[in-house]
Design an enzyme around this catalytic site. Structure first.
Site, PDB file in Angstrom:
ATOM      1  CB  CYS A 197     -30.843  57.180   9.640  1.00 33.30           C
ATOM      2  SG  CYS A 197     -31.801  55.660   9.136  1.00 33.30           S
ATOM      3  CB  CYS A 200     -30.357  52.997  12.542  1.00 35.13           C
ATOM      4  SG  CYS A 200     -29.059  54.053  11.328  1.00 35.13           S
ATOM      5  CB  CYS A 213     -28.978  55.152   6.585  1.00 34.45           C
ATOM      6  SG  CYS A 213     -28.128  54.858   8.374  1.00 34.45           S
ATOM      7  CB  CYS A 216     -29.349  50.913   8.873  1.00 30.36           C
ATOM      8  SG  CYS A 216     -30.528  52.180   8.528  1.00 30.36           S
ATOM      9  CG  ASP A 333     -39.593  79.409  20.815  1.00 30.41           C
ATOM     10  OD1 ASP A 333     -38.836  80.368  20.626  1.00 30.41           O
ATOM     11  OD2 ASP A 333     -39.192  78.425  20.786  1.00 30.41           O
TER      12      ASP A 333
END
EC number: 6.3.5.13
Length: 409
Positions: A197, A200, A213, A216, A333
């Site tokens: 999430c 949170c 989530c 939350c 990269d």
């Protein structure tokens, strides 16, 4: 439209001249150099050129160029549209695009994810189309959670109507602060960057496209538009079969977003959809080219999510050429190659080329995918028998192939 001040007019004119010279001398398509010249002469040129236009900004990790093209095609039903058709998606490219179409009342601009807050603040765009966020060019761009956070802060301060993909939790979080949001459910095949999430840090529970989530209240919003296999369901429950000429699920998702944006401008599906069906290739993507009896289909893939989409479009019965570079626009990269599941290529002839062909060869070897290593793209094509071939290349490798066959593709 309001007339530009004299300095801005001069900067715009000299920028267009530089762009023309770049094209005439074969140094490029002019989509960047013209804007750079203009911004040197008038640093506020982008804001001035964007003034008084109905402007859409299109941003995502993947699909920006195609969706920009689709939205542009749809909005041409309403009038002239300025756009950065070849993917020059930073401020210099935006200046060049707007300078080339000074009188266009509409504009659709592809925007690099990192530059979205800056371009939004400069242009005051009325509409933003936000589609997906996943790992890409980690040596250049910020961590995608930070990008989503920057989107979130930028949109909180603006009166912008956002059209956003609610199946991507990061996009949802980034768009949620906007004053008005049209949510579109168009899928998220690559989920490896959004299991937690963003609000949170707790785990996300997923069931199909839905997510929530566990710790939350952050959860997937209810979509107004839904991509349903080969069709789009609009906010009134009507189902529209897309029947696109562009291949693959990803392009159906791009079309769903485009139709939602078109409706924000008052353009109904029955007028916008036929325009979308006219698009056959986008800046060389999906184009078929001929070389010595071989028919090559060009596919672009720049990151793990993009390769997943390219594999879905590629024909498993055909040989395939893979080309990877690691220049500035690609990201230096190449560790992202290890995030791609190449096992889908087992059982088909695979030819590997590009500046970082050895990196890709090692990745394929570990995945137990037999391949033929080629020093050049020309060698790879020459070793193939006549017939159809798929080509998947990342950005600069793709542009080199385009240049070989002509950038008009």
């Amino acid at each position: 439209m309001t007339q530009l001040p004299l300095r801005a007019q001069l900067a715009s004119a000299l920028g267009r001249t530089a762009a023309t010279l770049s094209r005439v001398t074969g140094r490029g398509d002019g989509s960047v150099i013209g804007g750079r010249v203009g911004l040197i002469l008038e640093p506020d040129l982008l804001r001035r050129l964007a003034a008084d236009r109905k402007l859409v900004l299109v941003s995502a990790t993947n699909g920006k160029t195609t969706t920009t093209r689709l939205i542009t095609s749809a909005l041409q039903e309403l009038g002239e549209v300025a756009t950065n058709a070849f993917g020059a998606n930073m401020p210099a490219g935006h200046v060049s695009a707007l300078s080339q179409s000074k009188q266009a009342p509409l504009a659709v601009l592809e925007v690099d994810e990192k530059y979205l807050p800056e371009v939004l603040a400069t242009t005051g765009a009325g509409v933003a189309c936000l589609m997906n966020l996943s790992r890409d060019q980690m040596d250049r761009a910020a961590e995608i959670w930070l990008l989503a956070q920057k989107w979130r802060r930028a949109l909180a301060a603006k009166n912008t109507h956002v059209v956003a993909n609610c199946d991507d939790p990061l996009v949802t979080w980034g768009a949620a602060t906007a004053g008005q949001v049209t949510w579109v459910s168009c899928g998220q095949p690559w989920k490896e960057d959004s299991w937690c999430c963003p609000e949170c840090g707790g785990p996300l529970d997923r069931k199909g496209d839905d997510w929530a989530c566990r710790e939350c209240t952050f959860r997937r919003p209810e979509p107004a538009w839904v991509l349903d296999d080969d069709a789009v369901v609009d906010p009134r429950g009507r189902r529209w079969v897309l029947d696109l000429r562009l291949p693959g699920r990803a392009n159906r998702a791009n079309a769903a977003m485009s139709l939602a944006v078109a409706e924000v401008f008052g353009l109904p599906v029955e007028q916008a959809l036929p325009r979308l069906r006219e698009v056959t290739s986008v800046a060389g993507r999906y184009t078929m080219v001929e070389r010595d009896g071989r028919s090559l289909r060009l596919l672009l893939a720049k990151n793990p999510a993009g390769w997943l989409e390219a594999f879905e479009v590629a024909d498993p019965a055909l040989p395939i050429i893979l080309s990877v570079n690691a220049q500035g626009p690609d990201g230096r990269d190449t560790s992202w190659l290890w995030d791609v599941d190449y096992r889908v290529l087992r059982g088909r002839p695979v030819y590997v080329t590009g500046e970082r062909r050895l990196d890709l060869a090692l990745r394929l070897d570990v995945a137990d995918v037999p391949f033929r290593l080629c020093d050049t793209f020309e060698q790879a094509v020459g070793e193939l028998p006549p017939g159809r071939v798929d080509v998947i290349a990342n950005y600069t490798a793709f542009q080199r192939i385009r240049a070989e066959f002509g950038r008009a593709l």
